[in-house]
Design a protein around this motif. Sequence first.
Motif, PDB file in Angstrom:
ATOM      1  N   LYS A   1       0.852  -1.191   0.000  1.00 54.78           N
ATOM      2  CA  LYS A   1       0.000   0.000   0.000  1.00 54.78           C
ATOM      3  C   LYS A   1       0.887   1.241   0.000  1.00 54.78           C
ATOM      4  O   LYS A   1       2.068   1.169  -0.334  1.00 54.78           O
ATOM      5  N   GLY A   2       0.301   2.409   0.314  1.00 53.08           N
ATOM      6  CA  GLY A   2       1.095   3.624   0.458  1.00 53.08           C
ATOM      7  C   GLY A   2       1.524   4.253  -0.845  1.00 53.08           C
ATOM      8  O   GLY A   2       2.579   4.873  -0.921  1.00 53.08           O
ATOM      9  N   ALA A   3       0.698   4.112  -1.919  1.00 52.11           N
ATOM     10  CA  ALA A   3       1.039   4.608  -3.260  1.00 52.11           C
ATOM     11  C   ALA A   3       2.262   3.887  -3.824  1.00 52.11           C
ATOM     12  O   ALA A   3       3.090   4.485  -4.524  1.00 52.11           O
ATOM     13  N   SER A   4       2.356   2.616  -3.524  1.00 50.66           N
ATOM     14  CA  SER A   4       3.403   1.771  -4.122  1.00 50.66           C
ATOM     15  C   SER A   4       2.941   1.301  -5.495  1.00 50.66           C
ATOM     16  O   SER A   4       1.756   1.376  -5.838  1.00 50.66           O
ATOM     17  N   GLU A   5       3.890   0.778  -6.288  1.00 52.12           N
ATOM     18  CA  GLU A   5       3.574   0.360  -7.648  1.00 52.12           C
ATOM     19  C   GLU A   5       4.344  -0.899  -8.029  1.00 52.12           C
ATOM     20  O   GLU A   5       5.443  -1.156  -7.533  1.00 52.12           O
ATOM     21  N   GLY A   6       3.728  -1.666  -8.928  1.00 49.60           N
ATOM     22  CA  GLY A   6       4.416  -2.756  -9.602  1.00 49.60           C
ATOM     23  C   GLY A   6       4.785  -3.939  -8.745  1.00 49.60           C
ATOM     24  O   GLY A   6       5.704  -4.695  -9.085  1.00 49.60           O
ATOM     25  N   GLY A   7       4.088  -4.169  -7.635  1.00 52.74           N
ATOM     26  CA  GLY A   7       4.386  -5.332  -6.801  1.00 52.74           C
ATOM     27  C   GLY A   7       3.899  -6.621  -7.429  1.00 52.74           C
ATOM     28  O   GLY A   7       2.846  -6.656  -8.076  1.00 52.74           O
ATOM     29  N   ARG A   8       4.648  -7.677  -7.231  1.00 53.63           N
ATOM     30  CA  ARG A   8       4.271  -9.007  -7.731  1.00 53.63           C
ATOM     31  C   ARG A   8       4.255  -9.981  -6.554  1.00 53.63           C
ATOM     32  O   ARG A   8       5.286 -10.199  -5.906  1.00 53.63           O
ATOM     33  N   ILE A   9       3.073 -10.534  -6.282  1.00 55.95           N
ATOM     34  CA  ILE A   9       2.895 -11.500  -5.204  1.00 55.95           C
ATOM     35  C   ILE A   9       2.521 -12.816  -5.863  1.00 55.95           C
ATOM     36  O   ILE A   9       1.403 -12.991  -6.345  1.00 55.95           O
ATOM     37  N   GLU A  10       3.474 -13.764  -5.913  1.00 56.80           N
ATOM     38  CA  GLU A  10       3.305 -14.945  -6.755  1.00 56.80           C
ATOM     39  C   GLU A  10       3.736 -16.224  -6.036  1.00 56.80           C
ATOM     40  O   GLU A  10       4.741 -16.247  -5.319  1.00 56.80           O
ATOM     41  N   ARG A  11       2.945 -17.269  -6.242  1.00 51.30           N
ATOM     42  CA  ARG A  11       3.292 -18.640  -5.847  1.00 51.30           C
ATOM     43  C   ARG A  11       3.478 -18.794  -4.338  1.00 51.30           C
ATOM     44  O   ARG A  11       4.259 -19.607  -3.879  1.00 51.30           O
ATOM     45  N   ASN A  12       2.755 -18.013  -3.549  1.00 51.71           N
ATOM     46  CA  ASN A  12       2.820 -18.125  -2.097  1.00 51.71           C
ATOM     47  C   ASN A  12       1.697 -19.019  -1.581  1.00 51.71           C
ATOM     48  O   ASN A  12       0.625 -19.102  -2.188  1.00 51.71           O
ATOM     49  N   LEU A  13       1.950 -19.673  -0.461  1.00 55.29           N
ATOM     50  CA  LEU A  13       0.909 -20.394   0.274  1.00 55.29           C
ATOM     51  C   LEU A  13       0.600 -19.597   1.530  1.00 55.29           C
ATOM     52  O   LEU A  13       1.469 -19.405   2.382  1.00 55.29           O
ATOM     53  N   VAL A  14      -0.642 -19.114   1.624  1.00 56.92           N
ATOM     54  CA  VAL A  14      -1.075 -18.299   2.754  1.00 56.92           C
ATOM     55  C   VAL A  14      -2.191 -19.042   3.473  1.00 56.92           C
ATOM     56  O   VAL A  14      -3.241 -19.312   2.885  1.00 56.92           O
ATOM     57  N   VAL A  15      -1.965 -19.395   4.737  1.00 55.82           N
ATOM     58  CA  VAL A  15      -2.969 -20.064   5.564  1.00 55.82           C
ATOM     59  C   VAL A  15      -3.222 -19.174   6.775  1.00 55.82           C
ATOM     60  O   VAL A  15      -2.404 -19.108   7.692  1.00 55.82           O
ATOM     61  N   CYS A  16      -4.354 -18.472   6.755  1.00 60.67           N
ATOM     62  CA  CYS A  16      -4.618 -17.495   7.819  1.00 60.67           C
ATOM     63  C   CYS A  16      -4.675 -18.152   9.184  1.00 60.67           C
ATOM     64  O   CYS A  16      -4.092 -17.651  10.147  1.00 60.67           O
ATOM     65  N   SER A  17      -5.407 -19.249   9.298  1.00 61.63           N
ATOM     66  CA  SER A  17      -5.608 -19.914  10.585  1.00 61.63           C
ATOM     67  C   SER A  17      -5.456 -21.414  10.418  1.00 61.63           C
ATOM     68  O   SER A  17      -6.012 -21.985   9.484  1.00 61.63           O
ATOM     69  N   GLN A  18      -4.725 -22.035  11.311  1.00 58.94           N
ATOM     70  CA  GLN A  18      -4.689 -23.497  11.358  1.00 58.94           C
ATOM     71  C   GLN A  18      -5.627 -24.039  12.422  1.00 58.94           C
ATOM     72  O   GLN A  18      -5.803 -25.251  12.548  1.00 58.94           O
ATOM     73  N   ALA A  19      -6.278 -23.117  13.162  1.00 61.84           N
ATOM     74  CA  ALA A  19      -7.299 -23.483  14.151  1.00 61.84           C
ATOM     75  C   ALA A  19      -8.019 -22.202  14.529  1.00 61.84           C
ATOM     76  O   ALA A  19      -7.507 -21.098  14.346  1.00 61.84           O
ATOM     77  N   GLY A  20      -9.234 -22.345  15.049  1.00 62.68           N
ATOM     78  CA  GLY A  20      -9.959 -21.176  15.526  1.00 62.68           C
ATOM     79  C   GLY A  20     -10.429 -20.247  14.433  1.00 62.68           C
ATOM     80  O   GLY A  20     -10.308 -19.019  14.542  1.00 62.68           O
ATOM     81  N   MET A  21     -10.992 -20.801  13.358  1.00 64.53           N
ATOM     82  CA  MET A  21     -11.449 -19.981  12.239  1.00 64.53           C
ATOM     83  C   MET A  21     -12.391 -18.866  12.681  1.00 64.53           C
ATOM     84  O   MET A  21     -12.334 -17.751  12.169  1.00 64.53           O
ATOM     85  N   SER A  22     -13.293 -19.166  13.613  1.00 63.50           N
ATOM     86  CA  SER A  22     -14.298 -18.193  14.017  1.00 63.50           C
ATOM     87  C   SER A  22     -13.938 -17.479  15.310  1.00 63.50           C
ATOM     88  O   SER A  22     -14.797 -16.836  15.917  1.00 63.50           O
ATOM     89  N   ASP A  23     -12.673 -17.557  15.720  1.00 58.30           N
ATOM     90  CA  ASP A  23     -12.235 -16.800  16.885  1.00 58.30           C
ATOM     91  C   ASP A  23     -12.326 -15.303  16.603  1.00 58.30           C
ATOM     92  O   ASP A  23     -12.383 -14.890  15.441  1.00 58.30           O
ATOM     93  N   PRO A  24     -12.330 -14.467  17.639  1.00 57.35           N
ATOM     94  CA  PRO A  24     -12.442 -13.025  17.415  1.00 57.35           C
ATOM     95  C   PRO A  24     -11.359 -12.494  16.477  1.00 57.35           C
ATOM     96  O   PRO A  24     -10.241 -13.003  16.430  1.00 57.35           O
ATOM     97  N   GLY A  25     -11.711 -11.445  15.743  1.00 56.02           N
ATOM     98  CA  GLY A  25     -10.792 -10.820  14.809  1.00 56.02           C
ATOM     99  C   GLY A  25     -11.016 -11.296  13.389  1.00 56.02           C
ATOM    100  O   GLY A  25     -11.609 -12.347  13.161  1.00 56.02           O
ATOM    101  N   GLU A  26     -10.543 -10.505  12.448  1.00 49.17           N
ATOM    102  CA  GLU A  26     -10.653 -10.853  11.036  1.00 49.17           C
ATOM    103  C   GLU A  26      -9.264 -11.131  10.481  1.00 49.17           C
ATOM    104  O   GLU A  26      -8.291 -10.445  10.823  1.00 49.17           O
TER     105      GLU A  26
END
Length: 492
Positions: free
Chosen positions: A305-330
């Motif tokens: 963010k912050g008026a940045s440009e041209g970022g490439r986010i590729e081939r990553n594995l992102v796992v937000c939660s391995q437990a507690g999916m509905s715990d408080p917070g987003e």
Amino acid sequence: MAIMIPAGNRGIPLKSRRWLIYVAIATLLVMLMAATAFFASSAGQHAYTEVRARSPQTLLRYAQRRLEGHEVLEWLLLPGLRALRARIEREPPPGPLPTLGKGQQLKQIAPPATGRGHVVRVDTAAAIAEVLLEARPGTHIVIAPGHYRFEKTLRLGQNGRASAPITVTAIVPGTVRLDFSQEEGILVDRPHWIFENLNIRGICARQRDCEHAFHVVGAGAFTALLNNHLQDFNAHIKVNGLNGEWPDHGLVAFNTLTNTAVRHTDRPVVTLDLVGANQWRVQDNLVTNFAKVGGHGVAYGLFMKGASEGGRIERNLVVCSQAGMSDPGERVGISFGGGGTDPVACRTDGCRAFEHRQGLAANNIVAHCNDAGIDVNHASQVVLAHNTLINTAGFSIRGGSMQARLFGNVYEGGISAFGETAPALQLNMEIAGAAMFTNPDLLLLDWFELPQSIPLPSFVTNDFTNTPRQMHTLPGALERGSRAKSKNMPGN
């Protein structure tokens, strides 16, 4: 003796409970009649359109918050809301999930540049701090296997060069551990430095005090962070400008970015917090277990963010939660725009035109997020292509984002678009994961039946495994299945 029915921490007598039920039913009927009249109006039609643009997860969280403090309505409605939320936000399976070949590797990966010359070997914390200040272009700093603890920010003394970067390394990944109890671990304000094969852990007594493993600022252009394991920070990698200089052209590849517990802090929680820097590549990382309690409660895996440009986010594995999916917070997986930027921190024009421009998120797998898997907030000309989203709220396009393009994605959770400019949607495939893949919640993403192939776009040539795609390729991150990848990520 009155029969008591639990309600929070107090009981309600049975006779009292009856009239409370009557009042609740009458109230609900009045609310239903009022809602019917409202949605028949023009304002109601607009509200209905806005509601339809929200994900079910967002609406359920909002409903739960609105019920807080209304004891009878909580008693009547919360059990059903919780059951519905548990059905929509599936709890990840117990035990470790496969890493699918992402994150820190057991062997050293190829360096991005040549020119490594003079070798300096160090084996004490004091020697490490000293050599970082004294190293010249082309120096190869080799840290001996061991456990090193630091209480003050480590600083750099000299610039590297494109032909002679300065490298800090462990010869064998995982054999060098740096423990940081300071707010910032390593301040990178010099260009052409490489950090590789290191294990770095935050050990602050208060979680809010361990901010960053790496803080890349100002003149720290062409920084490369390769094959490291960074654990227990609020923002593991922070990137921003300083005194009018911006650390452009960075590389973050094959790192494991994770936390062992929920972060109790009002500070931002995001494993890569990039503000205003251009042309960064974020590739093949494993990002897991980021959540916060405090502040607005929203945590991100990666954002630019912050008026940045041209970022490439590729081939990553992102796992937000391995437990507690509905715990408080987003928890949000990947974002161009994040939650917005303070205008004084923006690179240009106070971010009025955009938070990020001409970014690409491609061939990522994002799973088990109770909010958007991929989010676009006040961004321009962003392309989201061949991503696979499992058990998330899908895609969110918001904040007046312009010219967003979604191509060839496979997703659960829908596409939520807010504002007047609709994203361009091409050959995307919404799925019910369990009906399509072997076991999507376990990240076993072999198709039961191959979907129809789609034309290969010019801007995505390889898949999640970096395998070249065919001219007519499959939608989603994988050209083939994921079963061959067997290494597991650690659990909570």
